[in-house]
Design a protein around this motif. Structure first.
Motif, PDB file in Angstrom:
ATOM      1  N   ASP A 486      -4.324  -4.801   4.133  1.00 33.21           N
ATOM      2  CA  ASP A 486      -5.272  -3.841   4.727  1.00 33.21           C
ATOM      3  C   ASP A 486      -4.604  -2.598   5.289  1.00 33.21           C
ATOM      4  O   ASP A 486      -5.141  -1.950   6.199  1.00 33.21           O
ATOM      5  N   HIS A 487      -3.394  -2.283   4.811  1.00 37.94           N
ATOM      6  CA  HIS A 487      -2.684  -1.140   5.398  1.00 37.94           C
ATOM      7  C   HIS A 487      -1.923  -0.396   4.305  1.00 37.94           C
ATOM      8  O   HIS A 487      -1.388  -1.036   3.389  1.00 37.94           O
ATOM      9  N   PRO A 488      -1.876   0.945   4.382  1.00 38.02           N
ATOM     10  CA  PRO A 488      -1.221   1.693   3.307  1.00 38.02           C
ATOM     11  C   PRO A 488       0.310   1.642   3.298  1.00 38.02           C
ATOM     12  O   PRO A 488       0.934   2.113   2.340  1.00 38.02           O
ATOM     13  N   ALA A 489       0.941   1.098   4.333  1.00 39.07           N
ATOM     14  CA  ALA A 489       2.418   1.125   4.390  1.00 39.07           C
ATOM     15  C   ALA A 489       3.026   0.286   3.264  1.00 39.07           C
ATOM     16  O   ALA A 489       2.471  -0.741   2.873  1.00 39.07           O
ATOM     17  N   ILE A 490       4.188   0.734   2.776  1.00 37.29           N
ATOM     18  CA  ILE A 490       4.871   0.009   1.691  1.00 37.29           C
ATOM     19  C   ILE A 490       6.278  -0.423   2.129  1.00 37.29           C
ATOM     20  O   ILE A 490       6.813   0.072   3.124  1.00 37.29           O
ATOM     21  N   GLU A 491       6.847  -1.313   1.320  1.00 41.57           N
ATOM     22  CA  GLU A 491       8.140  -1.907   1.708  1.00 41.57           C
ATOM     23  C   GLU A 491       9.252  -0.869   1.867  1.00 41.57           C
ATOM     24  O   GLU A 491      10.124  -1.024   2.720  1.00 41.57           O
ATOM     25  N   ALA A 492       9.212   0.188   1.055  1.00 40.85           N
ATOM     26  CA  ALA A 492      10.285   1.194   1.128  1.00 40.85           C
ATOM     27  C   ALA A 492      10.417   1.767   2.543  1.00 40.85           C
ATOM     28  O   ALA A 492      11.507   2.151   2.983  1.00 40.85           O
ATOM     29  N   VAL A 511       5.501  -1.817  15.345  1.00 39.83           N
ATOM     30  CA  VAL A 511       4.760  -1.200  16.452  1.00 39.83           C
ATOM     31  C   VAL A 511       4.943   0.311  16.442  1.00 39.83           C
ATOM     32  O   VAL A 511       3.976   1.056  16.311  1.00 39.83           O
ATOM     33  N   ARG A 512       6.175   0.784  16.590  1.00 40.07           N
ATOM     34  CA  ARG A 512       6.376   2.207  16.883  1.00 40.07           C
ATOM     35  C   ARG A 512       6.612   3.094  15.653  1.00 40.07           C
ATOM     36  O   ARG A 512       6.362   4.282  15.707  1.00 40.07           O
ATOM     37  N   ARG A 513       7.095   2.501  14.526  1.00 37.83           N
ATOM     38  CA  ARG A 513       7.367   3.372  13.380  1.00 37.83           C
ATOM     39  C   ARG A 513       6.237   3.363  12.352  1.00 37.83           C
ATOM     40  O   ARG A 513       5.857   4.394  11.846  1.00 37.83           O
ATOM     41  N   LEU A 514       5.687   2.196  12.052  1.00 40.71           N
ATOM     42  CA  LEU A 514       4.655   2.143  11.002  1.00 40.71           C
ATOM     43  C   LEU A 514       3.268   1.801  11.553  1.00 40.71           C
ATOM     44  O   LEU A 514       2.274   1.896  10.828  1.00 40.71           O
ATOM     45  N   HIS A 515       3.167   1.308  12.792  1.00 42.79           N
ATOM     46  CA  HIS A 515       1.889   1.129  13.488  1.00 42.79           C
ATOM     47  C   HIS A 515       0.988   0.017  12.956  1.00 42.79           C
ATOM     48  O   HIS A 515      -0.209   0.024  13.240  1.00 42.79           O
ATOM     49  N   LEU A 516       1.517  -0.929  12.189  1.00 42.58           N
ATOM     50  CA  LEU A 516       0.649  -2.034  11.753  1.00 42.58           C
ATOM     51  C   LEU A 516       0.137  -2.834  12.950  1.00 42.58           C
ATOM     52  O   LEU A 516      -0.922  -3.448  12.886  1.00 42.58           O
ATOM     53  N   GLY A 524      -0.173  -6.976  12.284  1.00 45.06           N
ATOM     54  CA  GLY A 524       1.062  -7.001  11.503  1.00 45.06           C
ATOM     55  C   GLY A 524       1.697  -8.376  11.380  1.00 45.06           C
ATOM     56  O   GLY A 524       2.762  -8.512  10.771  1.00 45.06           O
ATOM     57  N   ARG A 525       1.043  -9.405  11.925  1.00 44.08           N
ATOM     58  CA  ARG A 525       1.613 -10.755  11.915  1.00 44.08           C
ATOM     59  C   ARG A 525       2.044 -11.185  10.499  1.00 44.08           C
ATOM     60  O   ARG A 525       3.157 -11.655  10.292  1.00 44.08           O
TER      61      ARG A 525
END
Ligand SMILES: Cc1cc2nc3c(=O)[nH]c(=O)nc-3n(C[C@H](O)[C@H](O)[C@H](O)COP(=O)(O)OP(=O)(O)OC[C@H]3O[C@@H](n4cnc5c(N)ncnc54)[C@H](O)[C@@H]3O)c2cc1C
Length: 564
Positions: A486-492, A511-516, A524-525
């Protein structure tokens, strides 16, 4: 213990395609202890970050340390506004508003990916503490004080105009409203970008290293004792001048210098809750007065989410432990429900909470009233440690320049070196902020086949530096995998933030860099283990360390959800 980070420097591509020399590593305590610094800055919140950047840009040998991560404290727990502060107008403090509005313009220019204009609607209801005419007059003045640095000029609206723009706000008693403009920022990433600029100008930075004592000779402070929270190593770091920029912790540090020091600050807690934006159905940021106590508060958009804040209650909480309480959550939800009667928000709607401590300058006591700026204060202890307290995100650059001016004077007196000219902190973009138009930056990502949501997430978080993430994907296609369904962030991004943004723990990333943590229902669990594995590749963690770091994140979640 997780292994020492891989450290180094190298050629990296900036967003315009030119190679720049950049140093991105976290220094070890041994490296810090090797050569005395001109300036040791304790605390890598926005205040310490700004000071380290300014000092490094003036050519001072600068060290910045934090006991946790960059922006772990108040600087990732704010309302994320870059604003003049309407409330100072009510108090007649035009100088403060003028200065903050000028800084708003500067930050919009040097970090356009992280600081963005935000439209606000301030609806007024019959019986509100501030009547519509008075609000309108105030916002006229606000826009006038911005001079030609306005985001956009405000508009007065009647009841119909307010409801057309924001149909979900309470209609009963509505008399009209004002649409005005301010700016919103990613507070943690703004702090991070400021630290990285300091690094690029030669500062040494060590996170997860706590100052446990101060070094003193002939009554003068000349350094600090540090303990690495990741390895347990200790070291003594020498510096000509030590700056205490520890926000709500500042009196603790002052007592290391002078156990009898009277308090400089008093702390109040401000809490926020994050909910899905569709539950409120607002477009602009909404400024409202709480029906519970008449305080001004905000409902602020954050992509598909909204956060509601803030509370303001006296607090003796330990800054290391501060969380939103159940009462804070109820207060915020009740206030939002009064402004959006159809929302009927309950605790079950809350996705995440955060709380921080405002460090308010005590008037009287140790400090004479004449020395007190209600916004911030710079003072020197009996051993010469310089403490800076108070302030806000918006004005951090100005505060830093003021402090480094004083440091430059003192260094001149100490060793006769020439007084250093001002640094171009208002002109030089922060890393990633070299280009204002973000859209074209995403084209290579679209060509790589990344989804539009991921590309726009990358350009917003990393600005021109999204090019480095596209390069990682190009080299290893599996790094295009999403971290969470449910989040646009990717492994890179995990590899990038570990290599170049000093992430040392899973929490630092999620928490602070990608905000999941804020932007997914499970905070982000479900991504924690994969993040630990990817970080482990960079930091040399074995299987046991990967497991331990993933579990550490889950434990942090259990602690932070006490209030939900
Ligand atoms: C609820 C709330 C909302 C706010 N909203 C806004 C807003 O919308 N706009 C705005 O402009 N301002 C806002 N502010 C104000 C702004 O967030 C703060 O002024 C700013 O973040 C303070 O930064 P700082 O660096 O001074 O402190 P912090 O960010 O708290 O940093 C202090 C650092 O010192 C470190 N430290 C402490 N002790 C030690 C030690 N012994 N050794 C090493 N490191 C140590 C800590 O780990 C911490 O990272 C808000 C504040 C609060 C509380």
């Amino acid at each position: 213990m997780p292994g020492e980070p891989r450290t180094g420097a190298g050629d990296v591509q900036d967003g315009r395609g030119s190679a720049t020399r950049e140093i991105w590593h976290r220094s070890s305590l041994e490296q810090l202890a090797r050569t005395p610094a001109d300036l040791l800055v304790i605390g890598a919140g926005i205040t310490g970050a700004g000071i380290a950047r300014d000092a490094a840009m003036r050519g001072l040998r600068t060290i910045l340390v934090d006991q946790h991560d960059i922006a772990w404290g108040t600087s990732s727990r704010s309302s994320r506004l870059i604003h003049g502060g309407l409330r100072y107008l009510e108090e007649g403090d035009l100088g403060l508003v003028f200065e903050a509005l000028r800084e708003r313009k500067t930050l919009l220019t040097i970090a356009p990916h992280l600081v963005q204009p935000l439209p606000f609607m301030f609806p007024v209801h019959r019986g509100d503490r501030v009547p519509l005419w008075k609000l309108w007059a105030g916002i006229w003045l606000y826009d006038l004080l911005a001079a030609f640095r306005n985001v956009r000029w405000h508009r007065l609206l009647g009841k119909r105009g307010v409801l057309q723009a924001e149909p979900m706000v309470r209609e009963r008693g509505l008399v009209g409203g004002v649409r005005y403009f301010d700016a919103q920022c990613d507070d943690a990433r703004l702090t991070l970008a400021t630290v990285r600029s300091a690094l690029a100008h030669g500062a040494q930075v060590t996170t997860h290293a706590r100052v446990t004592g101060l070094l003193r000779a002939d009554g003068r402070i000349h350094g600090a004792r540090l303990e690495d929270q990741l390895t347990g190593a200790t070291a003594e770091v020498q510096a000509r001048i030590v700056v205490n920029a520890t926000g709500p912790w500042c009196d603790r540090l002052r007592r290391l210098e002078d156990p009898q020091a009277a308090p400089l600050i008093r702390t109040t807690k401000g809490a926020h809750v994050m909910v899905r934006r569709s539950r409120l159905g607002h477009d602009a940021a909404i400024t409202l007065t709480s029906p519970i106590d008449g305080r001004v508060m905000f409902v602020l958009p954050w992509g598909e989410f909204s956060y509601i804040g803030t509370t303001d209650t006296d607090s003796g909480d330990d800054p290391d432990q501060v969380t939103a309480s159940a009462e804070d959550v109820i207060y915020l939800l009740r206030s939002a429900n009064a402004a959006f009667p159809n929302a009927r928000l309950s605790a079950a709607d809350v996705m995440a909470t955060w709380a921080g401590l405002r460090a308010l300058i005590c008037t009287g006591g140790a400090v004479g009233a004449s020395q007190v700026s209600r916004e911030h204060l710079i003072t020197e202890g009996p051993g010469g440690m310089v403490t800076i307290a108070g302030g806000k995100l918006t004005t951090y650059r100005k505060m830093a320049a003021e402090l480094v001016d004083q440091v430059a004077d003192r260094l001149h007196r100490l060793d006769g070196r020439p007084r250093l000219p001002h640094a171009a902190t208002a002109e030089e973009p922060l890393p990633g902020g070299e280009v204002a138009d973000l859209e074209p930056l995403g084209t290579p990502g679209l060509e790589l086949g990344l989804p539009i949501a991921t590309v726009s997430h990358l350009t917003r978080l990393f600005g021109t530096e999204c090019a480095a993430i596209f390069n990682l994907v190009r080299e290893r296609r599996t790094l295009a995998q999403p971290l969470h369904p449910d989040h646009p962030a990717i492994e890179a991004e995990v590899i990038h933030t570990t290599r170049r943004e000093l992430a040392m723990q899973v929490e630092d990333v999620l928490v602070r860099r990608l905000h999941l943590y804020y932007e997914t229902a499970d905070q982000g669990r479900s991504a924690a283990r994969r993040v630990a594995e990817l970080m482990g590749e960079e930091l040399g963690w074995d299987g046991a360390a990967v497991e331990r770091e993933a579990v550490r994140y889950l434990e942090m979640l259990a602690h932070s959800s006490d209030s939900k």
